[in-house]
Design a protein around this motif. Structure first.
Motif, PDB file in Angstrom:
ATOM      1  N   ARG A  19     -97.259  -9.959-106.445  1.00  0.00           N
ATOM      2  CA  ARG A  19     -97.828  -8.991-105.504  1.00  0.00           C
ATOM      3  C   ARG A  19     -99.334  -8.819-105.727  1.00  0.00           C
ATOM      4  O   ARG A  19     -99.772  -8.409-106.803  1.00  0.00           O
ATOM      5  CB  ARG A  19     -97.120  -7.640-105.648  1.00  0.00           C
ATOM      6  CG  ARG A  19     -95.662  -7.672-105.234  1.00  0.00           C
ATOM      7  CD  ARG A  19     -95.127  -6.271-105.019  1.00  0.00           C
ATOM      8  NE  ARG A  19     -95.064  -5.501-106.250  1.00  0.00           N
ATOM      9  CZ  ARG A  19     -93.988  -5.388-107.011  1.00  0.00           C
ATOM     10  NH1 ARG A  19     -92.863  -6.011-106.672  1.00  0.00           N
ATOM     11  NH2 ARG A  19     -94.012  -4.651-108.108  1.00  0.00           N
ATOM     12  N   TRP A  20    -100.102  -9.131-104.707  1.00  0.00           N
ATOM     13  CA  TRP A  20    -101.543  -8.867-104.711  1.00  0.00           C
ATOM     14  C   TRP A  20    -101.737  -7.369-104.910  1.00  0.00           C
ATOM     15  O   TRP A  20    -100.988  -6.560-104.348  1.00  0.00           O
ATOM     16  CB  TRP A  20    -102.123  -9.324-103.381  1.00  0.00           C
ATOM     17  CG  TRP A  20    -103.602  -9.570-103.354  1.00  0.00           C
ATOM     18  CD1 TRP A  20    -104.342 -10.217-104.293  1.00  0.00           C
ATOM     19  CD2 TRP A  20    -104.495  -9.212-102.293  1.00  0.00           C
ATOM     20  NE1 TRP A  20    -105.649 -10.278-103.887  1.00  0.00           N
ATOM     21  CE2 TRP A  20    -105.782  -9.680-102.671  1.00  0.00           C
ATOM     22  CE3 TRP A  20    -104.340  -8.563-101.069  1.00  0.00           C
ATOM     23  CZ2 TRP A  20    -106.903  -9.503-101.869  1.00  0.00           C
ATOM     24  CZ3 TRP A  20    -105.453  -8.383-100.262  1.00  0.00           C
ATOM     25  CH2 TRP A  20    -106.712  -8.838-100.657  1.00  0.00           C
ATOM     26  N   PRO A  21    -102.725  -6.932-105.692  1.00  0.00           N
ATOM     27  CA  PRO A  21    -102.855  -5.509-106.019  1.00  0.00           C
ATOM     28  C   PRO A  21    -102.994  -4.613-104.783  1.00  0.00           C
ATOM     29  O   PRO A  21    -103.674  -4.961-103.818  1.00  0.00           O
ATOM     30  CB  PRO A  21    -104.121  -5.464-106.878  1.00  0.00           C
ATOM     31  CG  PRO A  21    -104.244  -6.826-107.460  1.00  0.00           C
ATOM     32  CD  PRO A  21    -103.717  -7.757-106.408  1.00  0.00           C
ATOM     33  N   ALA A  22    -102.370  -3.447-104.855  1.00  0.00           N
ATOM     34  CA  ALA A  22    -102.463  -2.475-103.760  1.00  0.00           C
ATOM     35  C   ALA A  22    -103.911  -2.077-103.505  1.00  0.00           C
ATOM     36  O   ALA A  22    -104.313  -1.855-102.353  1.00  0.00           O
ATOM     37  CB  ALA A  22    -101.611  -1.248-104.079  1.00  0.00           C
ATOM     38  N   THR A  23    -104.710  -1.984-104.561  1.00  0.00           N
ATOM     39  CA  THR A  23    -106.117  -1.625-104.380  1.00  0.00           C
ATOM     40  C   THR A  23    -106.869  -2.690-103.591  1.00  0.00           C
ATOM     41  O   THR A  23    -107.781  -2.372-102.818  1.00  0.00           O
ATOM     42  CB  THR A  23    -106.795  -1.418-105.744  1.00  0.00           C
ATOM     43  OG1 THR A  23    -106.560  -2.580-106.572  1.00  0.00           O
ATOM     44  CG2 THR A  23    -106.241  -0.177-106.447  1.00  0.00           C
ATOM     45  N   HIS A  24    -106.479  -3.954-103.760  1.00  0.00           N
ATOM     46  CA  HIS A  24    -107.106  -5.031-102.981  1.00  0.00           C
ATOM     47  C   HIS A  24    -106.691  -4.943-101.516  1.00  0.00           C
ATOM     48  O   HIS A  24    -107.513  -5.135-100.610  1.00  0.00           O
ATOM     49  CB  HIS A  24    -106.703  -6.394-103.547  1.00  0.00           C
ATOM     50  CG  HIS A  24    -107.408  -6.763-104.819  1.00  0.00           C
ATOM     51  ND1 HIS A  24    -108.083  -5.866-105.592  1.00  0.00           N
ATOM     52  CD2 HIS A  24    -107.542  -7.969-105.459  1.00  0.00           C
ATOM     53  CE1 HIS A  24    -108.603  -6.476-106.642  1.00  0.00           C
ATOM     54  NE2 HIS A  24    -108.288  -7.765-106.587  1.00  0.00           N
ATOM     55  N   PHE A  25    -105.411  -4.665-101.269  1.00  0.00           N
ATOM     56  CA  PHE A  25    -104.966  -4.485 -99.878  1.00  0.00           C
ATOM     57  C   PHE A  25    -105.720  -3.335 -99.223  1.00  0.00           C
ATOM     58  O   PHE A  25    -106.139  -3.430 -98.059  1.00  0.00           O
ATOM     59  CB  PHE A  25    -103.460  -4.217 -99.832  1.00  0.00           C
ATOM     60  CG  PHE A  25    -102.598  -5.443 -99.749  1.00  0.00           C
ATOM     61  CD1 PHE A  25    -102.540  -6.203 -98.587  1.00  0.00           C
ATOM     62  CD2 PHE A  25    -101.831  -5.842-100.828  1.00  0.00           C
ATOM     63  CE1 PHE A  25    -101.737  -7.327 -98.496  1.00  0.00           C
ATOM     64  CE2 PHE A  25    -101.018  -6.968-100.755  1.00  0.00           C
ATOM     65  CZ  PHE A  25    -100.968  -7.712 -99.591  1.00  0.00           C
ATOM     66  N   ALA A  26    -105.893  -2.235 -99.950  1.00  0.00           N
ATOM     67  CA  ALA A  26    -106.595  -1.073 -99.389  1.00  0.00           C
ATOM     68  C   ALA A  26    -108.048  -1.412 -99.074  1.00  0.00           C
ATOM     69  O   ALA A  26    -108.579  -1.045 -98.015  1.00  0.00           O
ATOM     70  CB  ALA A  26    -106.507   0.098-100.362  1.00  0.00           C
ATOM     71  N   ALA A  27    -108.709  -2.112 -99.988  1.00  0.00           N
ATOM     72  CA  ALA A  27    -110.097  -2.497 -99.756  1.00  0.00           C
ATOM     73  C   ALA A  27    -110.210  -3.430 -98.554  1.00  0.00           C
ATOM     74  O   ALA A  27    -111.161  -3.326 -97.751  1.00  0.00           O
ATOM     75  CB  ALA A  27    -110.667  -3.162-101.010  1.00  0.00           C
ATOM     76  N   LEU A  28    -109.254  -4.329 -98.417  1.00  0.00           N
ATOM     77  CA  LEU A  28    -109.253  -5.231 -97.259  1.00  0.00           C
ATOM     78  C   LEU A  28    -109.073  -4.450 -95.971  1.00  0.00           C
ATOM     79  O   LEU A  28    -109.757  -4.711 -94.967  1.00  0.00           O
ATOM     80  CB  LEU A  28    -108.143  -6.269 -97.413  1.00  0.00           C
ATOM     81  CG  LEU A  28    -107.935  -7.210 -96.226  1.00  0.00           C
ATOM     82  CD1 LEU A  28    -109.178  -8.040 -95.960  1.00  0.00           C
ATOM     83  CD2 LEU A  28    -106.725  -8.118 -96.461  1.00  0.00           C
ATOM     84  N   ALA A  29    -108.154  -3.485 -95.955  1.00  0.00           N
ATOM     85  CA  ALA A  29    -107.917  -2.689 -94.746  1.00  0.00           C
ATOM     86  C   ALA A  29    -109.197  -2.019 -94.271  1.00  0.00           C
ATOM     87  O   ALA A  29    -109.472  -1.947 -93.065  1.00  0.00           O
ATOM     88  CB  ALA A  29    -106.835  -1.651 -95.016  1.00  0.00           C
ATOM     89  N   GLU A  30    -109.999  -1.522 -95.203  1.00  0.00           N
ATOM     90  CA  GLU A  30    -111.239  -0.836 -94.828  1.00  0.00           C
ATOM     91  C   GLU A  30    -112.265  -1.791 -94.246  1.00  0.00           C
ATOM     92  O   GLU A  30    -113.166  -1.358 -93.520  1.00  0.00           O
ATOM     93  CB  GLU A  30    -111.809  -0.110 -96.040  1.00  0.00           C
ATOM     94  CG  GLU A  30    -110.930   1.035 -96.515  1.00  0.00           C
ATOM     95  CD  GLU A  30    -111.740   2.144 -97.175  1.00  0.00           C
ATOM     96  OE1 GLU A  30    -112.753   2.558 -96.579  1.00  0.00           O
ATOM     97  OE2 GLU A  30    -111.340   2.560 -98.268  1.00  0.00           O
ATOM     98  N   GLN A  31    -112.136  -3.082 -94.525  1.00  0.00           N
ATOM     99  CA  GLN A  31    -113.088  -4.062 -94.013  1.00  0.00           C
ATOM    100  C   GLN A  31    -112.728  -4.554 -92.615  1.00  0.00           C
ATOM    101  O   GLN A  31    -113.535  -5.234 -91.974  1.00  0.00           O
ATOM    102  CB  GLN A  31    -113.158  -5.257 -94.962  1.00  0.00           C
ATOM    103  CG  GLN A  31    -113.707  -4.930 -96.337  1.00  0.00           C
ATOM    104  CD  GLN A  31    -113.641  -6.104 -97.288  1.00  0.00           C
ATOM    105  OE1 GLN A  31    -113.676  -7.262 -96.870  1.00  0.00           O
ATOM    106  NE2 GLN A  31    -113.529  -5.826 -98.580  1.00  0.00           N
TER     107      GLN A  31
END
Length: 333
Positions: free
Chosen positions: A185-197
């Motif tokens: 699982r790719w880190p949740a923090t990375h998914f969140a940062a991607l969503a903001e972009q």
């Protein structure tokens, strides 16, 4: 026309990867009925070559002799042939109990008396990619180039999107879950940062047990960008989730069943691999980009520990996932 029963695998990703096999059987004139557990049955309803889907009343695990005998009596005489996709002993019991004359599958768990046509198990450590593994059950030799193809009617897609207040091609999808541990699982923090972009809204999909994971991505983003992330984990049927994926702008996922669903619909996707290997279960989609640091020329020095196939990183750093940055993924969408 030969009447064939297909015994489906129990995982969503494996179910998708049986589609080329079913397409081959249908093309040679077989009328296909698929027997599947309820949680994978919607995948087979997205395969136009399947005439009927029988949902098995079996729980996960156990032989459940009584239930299998009861269903075997119901289907006795209906089928000329059965193709058994899983390798387990119990998956071959129903066709044998129903007296289906031709029963095809891999030898699997020493199923000598249950199968009439047996393929040899691949040597340990040399199993081919899963699509080729399943397609070989058709008896064909040229199976390496097959790609799964799923299809939903416009009515099915529109109905699902309307119920979820979504607009076709108006959102990205994240599927942050994965079976078999955090090392996939790719880190949740990375998914969140991607969503903001991303400029378009993000829909998060997953099972009920992944609702917390999805909330850990959506909630902090929505604090800064209200309504930007919609957490649908555990709030859709699988049929609705398939429609949401079929109509999205793009999807970002780990190596998971929903990754293969996206590939089947041919949507733009980024598939992130960590402890597992895309050499065995890649997303077979011309619009897919696989990120895997084992073979990434841009990543130096090479990550020699992948694939470890462990649930938790044995070295404690999970660099195979942590070092794939959100900016790298956003550039691909």
């Amino acid at each position: 026309m030969s009447r064939s029963l297909i015994i489906a695998p129990q995982w969503i990703g494996d179910a998708v990867m049986t589609e080329p096999l079913l397409r081959r059987l249908h093309a040679r004139g077989e009328q296909l009925t698929v027997g599947a557990l309820p949680w994978v049955a919607p995948v087979y309803r997205a395969m136009p070559q399947v005439a009927e889907v029988i949902e098995f009343p079996f729980a996960h695990g156990g032989l459940q002799w009584r239930e299998r005998w009861h269903l075997a009596r119901q289907i006795k005489g209906r089928f000329d042939c059965a193709t058994i996709c899983p390798n387990s002993l119990k998956s071959a019991l129903l066709p044998w109990m129903a007296g289906i004359p031709t029963r095809i599958g891999y030898l699997g768990e020493a199923r000598f008396g249950l199968l009439t046509q047996r393929l040899s198990n691949p040597p340990k450590g040399q199993r081919p990619p899963m699509v080729a593994f399943y397609s070989a059950l058709s008896g064909a030799a040229d199976v390496a180039a097959d790609r799964p193809q799923l299809h939903l009617s416009k009515l099915d897609v529109d109905t699902a999107l309307h119920a979820l207040s979504l607009t076709q091609m108006g959102y990205h999808v994240f599927a942050p879950g994965a079976e078999f541990g955090e090392a996939k699982r790719w880190p949740a923090t990375h998914f969140a940062a991607l969503a903001e972009q991303l400029n378009a809204p993000v829909v998060l999909l997953g099972s009920g047990k992944e609702a917390g994971l999805c909330a850990s991505i959506a909630d902090p983003v929505n604090v800064r960008r209200p309504g930007h992330c919609l957490n649908l984990a555990g709030k859709t049927t699988l049929a609705q989730a398939l429609a949401v994926i079929a109509a999205c702008k793009s999807i970002v996922s780990n190596d998971s069943g929903l990754m293969h669903v996206a590939a089947g619909f041919g949507v733009r996707q980024v598939a992130i691999f960590g402890s597992s290997s895309p050499l065995h279960t890649p997303p077979l989609n011309a619009l897919a980009t696989v990120l895997w640091l084992k073979t990434d020329a841009a990543y130096q020095p090479p990550l020699d520990c992948a694939p470890c196939f462990e649930r938790v990183c044995p070295l404690g750093h999970t660099r195979c996932l942590n070092d794939i940055l959100p900016t790298r993924v956003s550039a691909l969408l």
